[in-house]
Every structure is written in C-alpha cells, then in structure tokens.
Design a protein around this motif. Structure first.
Motif, PDB file in Angstrom:
ATOM      1  N   GLU A   1       7.648  16.349  11.714  1.00  0.00           N
ATOM      2  CA  GLU A   1       8.726  15.474  12.186  1.00  0.00           C
ATOM      3  C   GLU A   1      10.038  15.804  11.474  1.00  0.00           C
ATOM      4  OE1 GLU A   1       8.476  13.566  14.672  1.00  0.00           O
ATOM      5  OE2 GLU A   1       6.334  13.228  14.924  1.00  0.00           O
TER       6      GLU A   1
ATOM      7  N   ARG B   1      13.633  17.448  13.201  1.00  0.00           N
ATOM      8  CA  ARG B   1      14.934  16.804  13.087  1.00  0.00           C
ATOM      9  C   ARG B   1      15.957  17.642  12.325  1.00  0.00           C
ATOM     10  NH1 ARG B   1      11.125  13.522  14.070  1.00  0.00           N
ATOM     11  NH2 ARG B   1      11.460  11.465  15.001  1.00  0.00           N
ATOM     12  N   THR B   2      15.511  18.368  11.319  1.00  0.00           N
ATOM     13  CA  THR B   2      16.455  19.047  10.422  1.00  0.00           C
ATOM     14  C   THR B   2      16.345  20.560  10.444  1.00  0.00           C
ATOM     15  OG1 THR B   2      14.951  19.030   8.521  1.00  0.00           O
ATOM     16  CG2 THR B   2      16.302  17.058   8.876  1.00  0.00           C
TER      17      THR B   2
ATOM     18  N   LEU C   1      11.105   6.842   9.458  1.00  0.00           N
ATOM     19  CA  LEU C   1      11.952   7.696  10.284  1.00  0.00           C
ATOM     20  C   LEU C   1      12.796   6.894  11.261  1.00  0.00           C
ATOM     21  CD1 LEU C   1       9.508  10.659  11.004  1.00  0.00           C
ATOM     22  CD2 LEU C   1      11.539  10.697   9.545  1.00  0.00           C
TER      23      LEU C   1
ATOM     24  N   THR D   1      18.822   8.390   9.833  1.00  0.00           N
ATOM     25  CA  THR D   1      19.767   9.009  10.750  1.00  0.00           C
ATOM     26  C   THR D   1      19.918  10.478  10.381  1.00  0.00           C
ATOM     27  OG1 THR D   1      21.980   8.833  11.719  1.00  0.00           O
ATOM     28  CG2 THR D   1      21.807   8.457   9.356  1.00  0.00           C
ATOM     29  N   VAL D   2      20.140  11.326  11.376  1.00  0.00           N
ATOM     30  CA  VAL D   2      20.249  12.769  11.177  1.00  0.00           C
ATOM     31  C   VAL D   2      21.696  13.186  11.376  1.00  0.00           C
ATOM     32  CG1 VAL D   2      19.520  15.038  11.993  1.00  0.00           C
ATOM     33  CG2 VAL D   2      17.870  13.144  11.933  1.00  0.00           C
TER      34      VAL D   2
ATOM     35  N   ILE E   1      19.089  14.476   6.571  1.00  0.00           N
ATOM     36  CA  ILE E   1      18.508  13.229   7.047  1.00  0.00           C
ATOM     37  C   ILE E   1      18.726  12.157   5.986  1.00  0.00           C
ATOM     38  CG2 ILE E   1      16.187  13.810   6.179  1.00  0.00           C
ATOM     39  CD1 ILE E   1      15.081  12.416   8.716  1.00  0.00           C
TER      40      ILE E   1
ATOM     41  N   ASP F   1       5.193  10.195  19.739  1.00  0.00           N
ATOM     42  CA  ASP F   1       6.397   9.394  19.955  1.00  0.00           C
ATOM     43  C   ASP F   1       6.048   7.911  20.102  1.00  0.00           C
ATOM     44  OD1 ASP F   1       8.055  11.571  19.818  1.00  0.00           O
ATOM     45  OD2 ASP F   1       8.478  11.670  21.970  1.00  0.00           O
TER      46      ASP F   1
ATOM     47  N   ARG G   1      17.440   6.345  16.728  1.00  0.00           N
ATOM     48  CA  ARG G   1      17.214   7.126  15.504  1.00  0.00           C
ATOM     49  C   ARG G   1      15.908   7.908  15.571  1.00  0.00           C
ATOM     50  NH1 ARG G   1      19.834   2.429  12.737  1.00  0.00           N
ATOM     51  NH2 ARG G   1      17.813   1.379  12.874  1.00  0.00           N
TER      52      ARG G   1
ATOM     53  N   TYR H   1      14.302   9.071  18.330  1.00  0.00           N
ATOM     54  CA  TYR H   1      14.161  10.062  19.392  1.00  0.00           C
ATOM     55  C   TYR H   1      15.436  10.832  19.730  1.00  0.00           C
ATOM     56  CZ  TYR H   1      10.076   7.086  20.523  1.00  0.00           C
ATOM     57  OH  TYR H   1       8.923   6.356  20.490  1.00  0.00           O
TER      58      TYR H   1
ATOM     59  N   TYR I   1      18.031  11.783  17.792  1.00  0.00           N
ATOM     60  CA  TYR I   1      18.652  11.969  16.489  1.00  0.00           C
ATOM     61  C   TYR I   1      19.942  12.786  16.609  1.00  0.00           C
ATOM     62  CZ  TYR I   1      14.359  14.666  17.252  1.00  0.00           C
ATOM     63  OH  TYR I   1      13.299  15.305  17.823  1.00  0.00           O
TER      64      TYR I   1
ATOM     65  N   ASN J   1      18.670  16.515  25.143  1.00  0.00           N
ATOM     66  CA  ASN J   1      17.676  15.507  24.785  1.00  0.00           C
ATOM     67  C   ASN J   1      17.349  14.704  26.041  1.00  0.00           C
ATOM     68  OD1 ASN J   1      16.667  12.796  23.956  1.00  0.00           O
ATOM     69  ND2 ASN J   1      16.987  13.590  21.887  1.00  0.00           N
TER      70      ASN J   1
END
Length: 730
Positions: A27, A31-32, A89, A93-94, A99, A143, A401, A403, A405, A453
């Motif tokens: 995960e 995101r990162t 998570l 916030t990304v 993160i 998810d 936040r 999904y 991001y 997205n």
C-alpha cells in the motif's frame, strides 16, 4: 498535525503480522513509489509502524497507539490488522512521494455489526467486473476492507459468458474463495434454486458451481428474485444443501432469504409456518428485495432463534426496493430517464437514513451490487455497519485519502458529497449542479493526474451528466414555452422552434461525457453502453444509451405535430384544466399534493425506456399497488368525469376493481370498469395505456372535495395520472 512517514519501517514478528506487513508495504509503494522495509526490530531513527497479534481469536477489534512517528497496531487476527493499518492510511495524505499522517491516532475499534459485506459478482449482468482479472478482484477486496468489509459474496445462477470474461464461472468462484482465505475474509455464495431439478441434481449443480472452492462460510439461496419453489419445498431443499455441504465445509452456515416468488401469493404465510417448525439446519434469514412481508412483520413472526441479515440494494436508482428518495419517491423524472437504474449514484445521506431505520433488526448486511457505479455507497455502508454513528463527511474525506491520494481531501470530499444533492428537486432549479460540476472541473484542471484515477473520473463523469441534464432541461423548457405561443396560429413555426439545435457548449459537454466513458472503460472496465463497451443492456448502467432520453415533452411534441399538425394546440394543452377542475400526474406532482400512500407500493418508472418519445413526461411514473387514495378540492362545477390513465395489464380474474369517491362506490366489478375514452387514448397515450372515465355526480362531492379510493385485491392496478373534468363542458 502532519507527521511525515517517509522511510518508514514496518515491524512485525509473528506470522500473521508479517502477512499484514507485506500488504501494508504494498500500500505504501502504491501511494509513494517506495516500498518500506519490513523488520522484526525497530529502528529509533526511522518512523515506525509496528503490527502485532495479541491473544489470537476470531474477534475483529483492533487498537492503535501512537507516540509521535511510532505507531503500533494490535489485533487478534489478520483482518483486524488490516482494518487497523487501513484506518492509519485513511488518515494519511500523499504529497508527491511523501506520505503524512494528518491526525493523532490512539483508539480501540470494535465493529458493531457481525456481518459486513458486499456482493461482487462475476456475471454478464454486472456492469463492471466481467472484464476484471483476479488481480483486479484482489485489489478491490483490499480496497473494501479499508472500511471494514469482512464478507465477500459471489453469485451463480443462469450465467452467460461474454467475450470479455477471462474465467469459467466455477474457476472464478474458486479463486474468489482463495482470495478470502488470503485476506481472512468470510466467503458467501448466492445460489438460486430450481424446482425443475431433483434435490440430487440441484446439489450436483451447486457443487459444480463452487468449482472446488476451498472455503465457504455462508450459503444464500434466495426464495425468490429469482426463485420458483413452494416455500415448503424450498426450505427442505435448503436443509438438504446444508446437510450435504457440511461434509465438505464443516462450518458452513445456511441463510435462505424470505424473498417471495411473485406468482405464489401465500408464499410468505407458508414460509413462516414452516419456519415455526424450527428447522435446525437454518442459521439465519435474509431480508431483501421482493420480500414476502414488511421487515417489522417478518421479525415479529419469525422465531427469535433466527437472526436476520440485510440484503440492501445500494446499487439501483429506480424499479427497486430503495429507489432514490425512497422515503418520499420524488426523484425527478429528468434524472431517472437519463441516468436510469444503475448510474453512478453516491447516496450517503439516504443510506445513513436507511441504516438508521433498519439496523435494529439485523446482525449485519451484505449489499446487493451490480458493479462499481455504487463504489462510494459500498464504503459508506461498510463504515456504517462498522460504526453506527460514523460521520459521513469524515467517511468522504477518508474515501479520498484512501483511494484518490494526492487530492485535497476536504475539497474533493465536498464535491463528492454534493453529487447527492444534485438530485434534489427539478434540475432546472437546482444551482448546486453547476457548483458540483465546477468543483470537479477545477480539480481536474489543477491536477490532471487525477484523470488516471478511476474513482475521480467516475464521479466527475456523474457531475458532467447532471450538468448536461440541467442544461438541456433549461434549453428545452424555454423552446416549449416559445413554441406554445405559436401553436394556435402557426404549427409550422412552433415545430421549427422545437427543432432548434443545441449550442456548441452543450455539444462539447456531451462529447466530454463520451471521452470520460472511454477513459473509465480503459481504467476500470465499466461498460457505459451496449454497442461500444459491451454492456448487457441499457438498464445495466449503460448511461450513454439513456443520457439523451427525453426529459421534457419537446421530442413528444415534435413527433405528434409531425403526425398531425392540425392538433398542435391540443397537444400543448393536453393537461390544462379550468380552475374548478383538477389534474394530477405522479411524475409532475408527486405524493405531497394528494397524500402519502399506505403499504408497500411499486413505482414503475417508464421514462428511461422512452427511446421513441412515445410517452409524454406526465405518464412516465406509473404507480403500481393494490390500493390508492388521493384528496382533491375545488370541484364546484356540478357533475364531473373522473378520468384515470391506467397501464393495461389484462386480467379476466379480477372481480372487484373498486373505484370509490367520498365513500360512494362508483365501480365494483371487472378490471377498470367505467368507459374507455378512446379519443383521448388514441391522441395522447402511448400503446399499452388507456384512459377510463367514470361519472361523478355533483351530490357525490362534499363542498367541492373528493376522496378518491381505488382498490383491487388480486392483481392490483397501475395508474400514472387522473383528472376531474366537468361533465357538461361548454
């Protein structure tokens, strides 16, 4: 508060925690772009997330403790650890490749509902999932666990494999079951029964459909919808299934539904009688669409040893158990006609209301879903089942936040929540639609990467559709008003006005809707029409096939004037009555005008199939029930005609179709009665509708007031409009 969790280390020492750590690391990487290191030891220099199991059990609660950038998640099992790190998570916030945790987390969470699930079907009826691989299903399972899902339900039945599907049905069931083992989820199977099969044949069919699934926790055989067995035979078939399945799945539970086949009128009574024999094999009963009796009655009459599970329809908008604005049935026909039964439909406030009025009866729910157009609804309903008093705005921000991001969670959550209020009232008066569209458009222009997205594009697509409906409604109502002024003297000019083309801005918006539909098919696999994207049918979420449907009488008037220009003025004046007469339409006026109805009626909406503009808008909502009552005043013109437009459904068995006005029986006999108004029917109604007139003498009225009561106990009746007109009009 903002704490950076770059270069985080995930600490896990036991086998279960290590599994959860691997999922959490993925995960973070998603995101990162950076995958954290997993270690049995902590590092005082790096941010740390420690996962650990304590007192292993089947309990689902978890705890999070935090000291600066040191976070510990403890739970009794894998799913609890997943819920715990998912909550973490949801509060992160990304920004770019970094993160940040946005609030302090020190809490213990215990889910309120025992069963919290969603139906995720791999069938041609589903408008999204038949294009998916098992990797797509796996991502979606993960998810949905963000908001506390603990049960996945697969479906069987009469399935057709289309060209997009990658698996045979038994293989898909087996693989979905395997995923449930991987993520410590419960696995349920919805499997209809067929009276044409013997018990042995039905069991063989069920075993074949299971495809060797290694795990089965619940079996859900529906009593109806579909279903065609007498209740006694149905229950015995279910009991047989349970006894035989226990040889393969020792802990499987049997939860049949109290959904009644439509052609067995006493099914519910006989079902309750059979359940009062207390069959041991049945673990609980499911309540859902086409239920045998209202919820409160079912709970009162069903033996207390059998808990109830809810089967909420969070996926459909019309022709369903809980249509949009189910508490008042006033969803405007312009939206219903264009967005139809399975459009993108975030309904958080309505679902919260539904949850509040039903949760006292249930041990939990598994939602009825036919795709990802209801994705936000799934998050909301799981969150409500997990925590009855959760805050909807917080859930919306968590959704962003978790999904979407990179987006501003507060800003996008507001836009997302606003989509529900877009459907309040008539679109031409609802300026919230403009604000909602503008919010999504602004975010998309500022952050074009969000157009990759699918969740962002999905809801932007809905905002575009709402705006298109509003723009067209304003434009067409203006044309009709202008054309009506020319109707009497110049039918040709009236027709020319009605045929005015849309402007370029409207066409550009319509084009953007097509572009985003293509983008969504590529990102998600959602099938937004039949021809290009392979949807099963226009009613199955194919918004592109319904978005251009009539939303005013413009196309109807064009069609009628072309057929008979001599009646142009009459077409425009179809529903006009004198001041001491009365006209009512379910579509145009709603229940507030005539009073709420008793019992569970069905609103058979027809506008989304109005491809040829045969129906005037006033007839697109058809009330279907065994009784109707309405209050009317202002009838001071002597003798009257009561004119009712029925949808024809011939039934010679009907002996007591009753029409009563102020307690005086106007008709009690065969279907409809009265006198068919053939002239009006031919001029102003579509095939399948008929106008029937009844004589109402002046002494039947009470100071100009009329209480209309229509009943028919066998098959009911369907009506869309009625009027009182003076019998001796000059």
């Amino acid at each position: 508060m903002k704490l950076c969790f770059d270069d985080v280390i995930i600490s896990a020492s036991d086998e279960t925690a290590l599994k959860a750590a691997a999922f959490l690391a993925e995960e973070f990487e998603l995101r990162t772009g950076k995958k954290p290191r997993i270690s049995e030891k902590s590092d005082e220099k790096n941010p740390l997330i420690e996962l650990k199991t304590v007192s292993p059990s089947q309990a689902e609660d978890f705890s999070i403790t935090q000291n600066g950038d040191r976070v510990t998640v403890t739970a009794h099992r894998l799913r609890g650890l997943i819920y715990g790190y998912s909550l973490f998570l949801r509060k992160c916030t990304v920004l770019g490749s970094s993160i940040y945790l946005t609030e302090e987390l020190n809490c213990t969470k215990t889910p309120k509902a025992k069963i919290r699930g969603h139906q995720l079907s791999y069938t041609d009826m589903n408008n999204t999932c038949d294009k998916w691989t098992m990797a797509d299903f796996e991502r979606y399972y993960r998810d949905l666990m963000f908001f506390g899902m603990n049960t996945v339900e697969a479906t069987t039945g009469k399935m057709k494999r289309n060209s997009m599907m990658k698996y045979d049905f038994p293989d898909s069931v087996r693989m979905m079951s395997e995923l449930c083992i991987k993520y410590d989820l419960d696995f349920s199977l919805w499997h209809p029964v067929d009276k044409s099969m013997t018990d042995e044949e039905a069991l063989s069919d069920l075993i074949e459909k299971l495809g060797g699934a290694p795990k089965l926790d619940y079996l859900f055989p529906p009593g109806g919808d579909p279903g065609d067995m007498e209740p006694e035979a149905f229950i015995e078939r279910c009991r047989y299934f349970k006894r035989e399945l226990r040889k393969i799945y020792p802990s499987v539970q049997l939860w049949p539904s109290a959904q009644a086949p439509g052609d067995i009128r006493d099914w519910g009574e006989r079902f309750i009688s059979k359940m009062n024999e207390l069959p041991d094999e049945i673990d609980g009963i499911i309540y859902g669409p086409n239920h045998a009796m209202p919820l409160d009655e079912l709970r009162r009459r069903l033996p207390a040893r059998y808990p109830l599970r809810f089967y909420p329809d969070i996926t459909h908008n019309v022709r369903c158990e809980y249509p949009v604005h189910f508490d008042r049935d006033d969803w405007h026909y312009a939206f219903a006609a264009t967005l139809s039964r399975e459009s993108v439909n975030p309904r958080p406030c309505e679902l919260q209301l539904l949850h509040r009025v039903t949760r006292q009866y249930f041990v939990g729910s598994v939602s009825y879903s036919e795709g990802c157009h209801d994705d936000f609804n799934k998050a909301v309903y799981s969150a409500l089942d997990f925590d009855y008093e959760c805050d909807l705005k917080e859930i919306a921000e968590d959704y962003v936040r978790a999904y979407i991001y990179g987006a501003n969670s507060a800003e996008l959550a507001d836009a997302l929540m606003s989509l529900e209020s877009n459907w309040d009232g008539a679109p031409e008066y609802n300026t919230a639609i403009e604000r909602s569209y503008s919010a999504f458009e602004t975010i998309a222009e500022r952050q074009p990467e969000l157009m990759n997205n699918w969740r962002f594009v999905l809801h932007f697509f809905r905002a575009e559709c709402d705006k298109l409906v509003r723009d067209r409604r304003i434009f067409e109502l203006k044309l009709i008003a202008e054309a009506s002024k020319k109707a009497a003297c110049s039918p040709d000019e009236a027709l020319k006005i009605l045929e005015t083309d849309f402007d370029e801005s409207y066409k550009a918006l319509r084009s953007d809707i097509d572009k985003n539909a293509k983008r969504l098919f590529e990102l998600l696999g959602i099938q937004l029409d039949v021809k290009t994207y392979g949807g099963m049918g226009w009613e199955r979420g194919c918004t592109l096939d319904t978005i251009d449907n009539p939303i005013t009488d413009r196309r109807y008037l064009i069609k009628k004037i072309r057929e008979n220009p001599n009646l142009t003025e009459e077409y425009f004046c179809r529903n006009q009555v004198d001041k001491d007469e009365y006209y009512f339409s379910f579509a145009e006026h709603g229940f507030d005008v005539i009073g709420k109805q008793n019992g569970e009626f069905y609103m058979n909406f027809r506008g989304d199939s109005n491809f040829d503009a045969e129906l005037p808008m006033c007839t697109v909502k058809v009330y279907d029930h065994f009784c109707f009552s309405g209050r009317v005043a202002g009838l001071c013109g002597g003798d009257y005609k009561l004119n009712i437009t029925y949808k024809e459904r011939k039934n010679d068995e009907i002996k007591h179709h009753r029409v009563v006005v102020n307690r005086r029986v106007i008709h009690d006999g065969g279907q409809f009665g009265g006198e068919i108004d053939r002239e009006f029917t031919e001029k102003h109604l579509a095939p399948g509708f008929v106008r029937v007139s009844y004589d109402i003498p002046a002494d039947c009225l009470e100071n100009g007031c009329a209480l209309i009561e229509i009943t028919e106990p066998i098959d009911g009746f369907q009506i869309c409009e009625f009027s009182f007109t003076k019998a001796n009009k000059g």
